[in-house]
Design an enzyme around this catalytic site. Structure first.
Site, PDB file in Angstrom:
ATOM      1  N   HIS A  49     -66.220   1.060 -20.293  1.00 33.57           N
ATOM      2  CA  HIS A  49     -64.505   0.719 -20.078  1.00 33.57           C
ATOM      3  C   HIS A  49     -64.405   0.180 -21.647  1.00 33.57           C
ATOM      4  O   HIS A  49     -65.475   0.096 -22.509  1.00 33.57           O
ATOM      5  CB  HIS A  49     -64.427  -0.575 -19.561  1.00 33.57           C
TER       6      HIS A  49
HETATM    7  P1  TYD Z   1     -67.486  -5.872 -15.837  1.00 32.63           P
HETATM    8  O1  TYD Z   1     -67.174  -6.497 -17.229  1.00 32.63           O
HETATM    9  O2  TYD Z   1     -66.950  -4.520 -15.306  1.00 32.63           O
HETATM   10  O3  TYD Z   1     -69.307  -5.622 -15.977  1.00 32.63           O
HETATM   11  P2  TYD Z   1     -70.090  -4.489 -17.183  1.00 32.63           P
HETATM   12  O4  TYD Z   1     -69.022  -4.280 -18.161  1.00 32.63           O
HETATM   13  O5  TYD Z   1     -71.131  -5.299 -17.319  1.00 32.63           O
HETATM   14  O6  TYD Z   1     -70.402  -3.348 -16.200  1.00 32.63           O
HETATM   15  O7  TYD Z   1     -67.509  -6.898 -14.828  1.00 32.63           O
HETATM   16  C1  TYD Z   1     -68.218  -6.768 -13.543  1.00 32.63           C
HETATM   17  C2  TYD Z   1     -67.337  -7.759 -12.599  1.00 32.63           C
HETATM   18  O8  TYD Z   1     -67.292  -9.067 -12.902  1.00 32.63           O
HETATM   19  C3  TYD Z   1     -65.899  -7.378 -12.430  1.00 32.63           C
HETATM   20  O9  TYD Z   1     -65.282  -7.280 -11.024  1.00 32.63           O
HETATM   21  C4  TYD Z   1     -65.208  -8.508 -13.100  1.00 32.63           C
HETATM   22  C5  TYD Z   1     -66.001  -9.660 -13.151  1.00 32.63           C
HETATM   23  N1  TYD Z   1     -66.116 -10.468 -14.423  1.00 32.63           N
HETATM   24  C6  TYD Z   1     -65.621 -11.762 -14.176  1.00 32.63           C
HETATM   25  O10 TYD Z   1     -65.150 -12.119 -13.367  1.00 32.63           O
HETATM   26  N2  TYD Z   1     -65.591 -12.408 -15.355  1.00 32.63           N
HETATM   27  C7  TYD Z   1     -66.338 -12.306 -16.810  1.00 32.63           C
HETATM   28  O11 TYD Z   1     -66.466 -12.794 -17.573  1.00 32.63           O
HETATM   29  C8  TYD Z   1     -66.829 -10.507 -16.562  1.00 32.63           C
HETATM   30  C9  TYD Z   1     -67.661 -10.379 -17.890  1.00 32.63           C
HETATM   31  C10 TYD Z   1     -66.947 -10.201 -15.517  1.00 32.63           C
END
Ligand code: TYD
Length: 133
Positions: A49
């Site tokens: 992303h």
């Molecule tokens: P995501 O940012 O998509 O993870 P990565 O980039 O490591 O693959 O986040 C995973 C899940 O966690 C998504 O449902 C959003 C949630 N999340 C939060 O609630 N708070 C946060 O600070 C972060 C980074 C993610």
């Protein structure tokens, strides 16, 4: 476009071991949130992303991982395996995190609080977004 860069943080070594730290003066944004990624099963890929506003500094505190960076034109992979290096990723950059070593621990300093609306999770949408900037 703002530069993606490795920021070398202070490292204080003596016979008792090493100590590193990060202060606001080391990084080009004000820290609003800290999160960390751990217990990643072998072979998993995270990220996938871009953020519209959020800027980040990724510090791999333990173990190693690769961060694949894509600004819409070029791709580059950074291997993070030192706890005194931070990878600064400005907003508007697509990233993936992969090749997590066993027990790796990544701490991420963020310029914003969590906001799902700041995410661009579709690659084609990302390309369209940066072309319209
Ligand atoms: P995501 O940012 O998509 O993870 P990565 O980039 O490591 O693959 O986040 C995973 C899940 O966690 C998504 O449902 C959003 C949630 N999340 C939060 O609630 N708070 C946060 O600070 C972060 C980074 C993610």
């Amino acid at each position: 476009m703002e530069e993606i860069k490795i920021i070398e943080l202070p490292k204080i070594t003596d016979e008792r071991g090493n100590l590193s730290f990060v202060e606001s003066k080391h990084i080009p944004f004000e820290i609003k949130r800290v999160y960390w990624i751990y217990d990643v099963p072998g072979g998993e890929v995270r990220g996938g992303h871009a953020f519209k506003k959020q800027k980040e500094l990724i510090i791999v505190l333990s173990g190693s991982l690769d961060v694949l960076i894509d600004d819409g034109k070029t791709r580059k992979t950074y291997t993070l395996n030192r706890s005194y290096y931070g990878l600064y990723i400005p907003n508007g950059i697509w990233r993936q995190m992969l090749n997590f070593s066993t027990n790796s621990l990544a701490m991420v300093l963020s310029s914003t609080v969590f906001n799902e609306n700041d995410y661009i999770r579709d690659y084609n949408e990302f390309i369209q977004y940066i072309n319209e900037l």
